[in-house]
Write a protein that holds these residues in place. Structure first.
Motif, PDB file in Angstrom:
ATOM      1  N   LYS A   1       2.135   6.446  -7.266  1.00  0.00           N
ATOM      2  CA  LYS A   1       1.159   7.404  -7.798  1.00  0.00           C
ATOM      3  C   LYS A   1       1.591   8.850  -7.576  1.00  0.00           C
ATOM      4  N   ARG A   2       2.378   9.079  -6.538  1.00  0.00           N
ATOM      5  CA  ARG A   2       2.791  10.439  -6.190  1.00  0.00           C
ATOM      6  C   ARG A   2       4.007  10.900  -6.979  1.00  0.00           C
ATOM      7  N   ARG A   3       4.893   9.967  -7.326  1.00  0.00           N
ATOM      8  CA  ARG A   3       6.181  10.341  -7.938  1.00  0.00           C
ATOM      9  C   ARG A   3       6.065  10.499  -9.449  1.00  0.00           C
TER      10      ARG A   3
ATOM     11  N   LEU B   1      -1.751  -1.522 -12.681  1.00  0.00           N
ATOM     12  CA  LEU B   1      -3.101  -1.596 -12.124  1.00  0.00           C
ATOM     13  C   LEU B   1      -2.996  -1.470 -10.610  1.00  0.00           C
ATOM     14  N   GLU B   2      -4.086  -1.081  -9.995  1.00  0.00           N
ATOM     15  CA  GLU B   2      -4.123  -0.952  -8.544  1.00  0.00           C
ATOM     16  C   GLU B   2      -3.957  -2.344  -7.927  1.00  0.00           C
TER      17      GLU B   2
ATOM     18  N   CYS C   1       2.832  -3.792  -9.606  1.00  0.00           N
ATOM     19  CA  CYS C   1       3.262  -3.761 -11.006  1.00  0.00           C
ATOM     20  C   CYS C   1       3.258  -2.314 -11.503  1.00  0.00           C
ATOM     21  N   PHE C   2       4.399  -1.890 -12.051  1.00  0.00           N
ATOM     22  CA  PHE C   2       4.496  -0.493 -12.476  1.00  0.00           C
ATOM     23  C   PHE C   2       5.554  -0.325 -13.567  1.00  0.00           C
ATOM     24  N   TRP C   3       5.408   0.758 -14.306  1.00  0.00           N
ATOM     25  CA  TRP C   3       6.424   1.191 -15.260  1.00  0.00           C
ATOM     26  C   TRP C   3       7.199   2.362 -14.677  1.00  0.00           C
ATOM     27  N   PHE C   4       8.465   2.458 -15.024  1.00  0.00           N
ATOM     28  CA  PHE C   4       9.202   3.707 -14.826  1.00  0.00           C
ATOM     29  C   PHE C   4       9.399   4.336 -16.192  1.00  0.00           C
TER      30      PHE C   4
ATOM     31  N   ARG D   1       0.837  -1.212   0.000  1.00  0.00           N
ATOM     32  CA  ARG D   1       0.000   0.000   0.000  1.00  0.00           C
ATOM     33  C   ARG D   1       0.866   1.255   0.000  1.00  0.00           C
ATOM     34  N   TYR D   2       1.927   1.229   0.810  1.00  0.00           N
ATOM     35  CA  TYR D   2       2.819   2.395   0.869  1.00  0.00           C
ATOM     36  C   TYR D   2       3.468   2.635  -0.497  1.00  0.00           C
TER      37      TYR D   2
END
Length: 504
Positions: free
Chosen positions: A407-409, A416-417, A424-427, A400-401
């Protein structure tokens, strides 16, 4: 032959020194955040550094201890607070003690006569896992990993439907069909090939945008299989998919299995440990027995009374250590024994002086079987169910953190949430920001994660996995199960991604 062939005193002295190396190099340095996660070397260089050749003459203890240090130095430190690469990580000292005792006793868990403590211990641990699943009785066995647990489920389901298959093999059977989601673990495909069912007879059911099996599509696939002349017999629902961490809608799938008379298996190898947490066990809800007269409190809700079998890997989220995989059955009729038993007379003599029901080794295709219950039992004794629940909840809090930070950076984008602890995320490096609609954007973004991964490996600062998924280009999948991780480690993780990728 009059004297021992081993120098016991010298062996114990070496062992004491080797234990010190283990404690200093693997345990202390391996969990020290100031040390490298890995000391990367190319294969040829590593071969030369380790001198792996086996020769005619032995080496002195001092040289062997140096080799032990080198082995640890050049191995990946999966217990490091910045190792996020797999579904397992971290080091529990109590579980490690259990693993060391297991190795020292070096027994095989097939009969009570050779493993009395562990036969009784396995029975207790499996019963506790079944209780968490929601069963008051049942059967089970520890197996060599979740893939094998899934294969056991397929084999037992086939035997249950077609008992003659044990003797006559596939020749006596119709064309069988089994069903699993497109997001399911690849062991289902491997199991179908290994068991002679055939990968062409694995019907992959479509999933929604979150990776969950769509029940209506399962119904369609079952009808399609029947129209093609196949005999449906088995459905596998996934509780925590490997990449997205999705949980299939178990209740709806159970209804379909019940309607068609199909074996219902829950692959909870990854997500099963959520059952320990009152806050998160709802992820596996939906297959409890219908018609309960009295409402059951959430923490006591029977999650899987309608499943026929469950695979659960405590070596993942609970940090038990590889490997620790339970195959759990709701059946109480001895199905596991009838499916796999061979009754070898040199092991399973019926006229032993004790109750041979405690000779459980014939429940599995294995003969020799390592003890996998002690490390989990000792960890559970140390932490208690509440302590294990706190570990699970801490893992969710980590995710969660990180999700909020992503989402902030600037430059970070969630795929996806997260529903589970798969983040899971992209940079997106500065060179690609604001170009989302331009030609070549996605292929260029797909090269970012592999480039960052190479840089972090060569630097040794941390490890995290990446992969493409369907039409989505490479993205990072971050997993935190290690309770030694702190917020500083999570901040470092995102900062390091940015440092390593800002010039791409």
């Amino acid at each position: 032959l009059e004297h021992p062939g081993l120098d016991k005193a010298a062996g114990e002295e070496f062992l004491q020194e080797a234990f010190q190396v283990l404690l200093d190099e693997a345990v202390r340095k391996g969990t020290d955040v100031t040390e490298k996660v890995c000391d990367w070397k190319e294969p040829q260089e590593l071969r030369e550094l380790l001198d792996l050749e086996l020769r005619s003459d032995g080496e002195p203890p001092e040289r062997l201890l140096e080799r032990c240090r080198d082995i640890i130095r050049y191995s990946v430190k999966t217990c490091h607070p910045r190792f996020f690469n797999q579904l397992f990580s971290g080091l529990d000292h109590h579980a490690l003690a259990g693993r060391l005792i297991t190795e020292a006793l070096n027994t095989s868990q097939y009969t009570y006569e050779i493993a009395p403590v562990f036969v009784l211990m396995e029975e207790v641990v499996l019963a506790k896992l079944r209780e968490l699943v929601g069963w008051s009785s049942g059967d089970g066995i520890f197996s060599p990993g979740g893939s094998i647990s899934n294969m056991y489920a397929m084999n037992v389901a086939r035997f249950h439907r077609f008992p003659e298959s044990r003797r006559k093999g596939s020749w006596a059977l119709p064309r069988l069909a089994l069903f699993t989601s497109r997001e399911s673990h690849y062991s289902i495909q491997k199991g179908a090939a290994f068991l002679g069912i055939g990968t062409d007879n694995v019907y992959l059911v479509d999933t929604d945008e979150r990776g969950k099996m769509i029940p209506k599509e399962l119904e369609k696939e079952i009808q399609r299989a029947k129209a093609e002349g196949a005999e449906p017999f088995f459905v596998c629902a996934t509780c925590g998919t490997t990449v997205l961490g999705a949980f299939d809608p178990l209740g709806s799938i159970a209804d379909i299995c019940q309607r068609h008379g199909l074996w219902f298996h829950a692959d909870a190898a990854w997500g099963g440990s959520a059952l320990l947490s009152g806050k998160h066990r709802h992820l596996l809800a939906g297959i409890e027995r219908r018609g309960l007269a009295v409402p059951v409190p959430p923490q006591k809700t029977p999650l899987s009374r309608r499943a026929d079998s469950v695979a659960w890997n405590p070596h993942k989220m609970l940090m038990v250590g590889l490997q620790c995989s339970a195959f759990l059955l709701r059946d109480t009729s001895g199905l596991l024994q009838r499916c796999h038993g061979a009754g070898a007379k040199y092991l399973f003599q019926p006229d032993k002086f004790y109750d041979v029901a405690y000779d459980t080794g014939d429940k599995t295709p294995q003969c020799g079987r390592r003890v996998d219950c002690l490390k989990l039992w000792l960890l559970w004794k140390a932490a208690g169910s509440e302590g294990l629940a706190r570990r699970v909840e801490r893992a969710f809090a980590f995710t969660r953190y990180l999700a909020e930070e992503v989402k902030r950076r600037e430059g970070f984008q969630l795929v996806l949430e997260p529903e589970f602890i798969n983040l899971c995320f992209w940079f997106v490096p500065p060179s690609l920001r604001g170009r989302e609609g331009s030609p070549g954007y996605w292929p260029s973004l797909g090269k970012v994660a592999p480039a960052i991964k190479e840089r972090m490996m060569r630097k040794g600062s941390m490890m995290v996995g990446y992969q493409p998924h369907g039409a989505k280009v490479n993205f990072f999948r971050q997993i935190v199960t290690n309770p030694a991780v702190t917020r500083d480690d999570l901040d470092f993780f995102l900062d390091e991604i940015e440092r390593l990728g800002r010039d791409l």
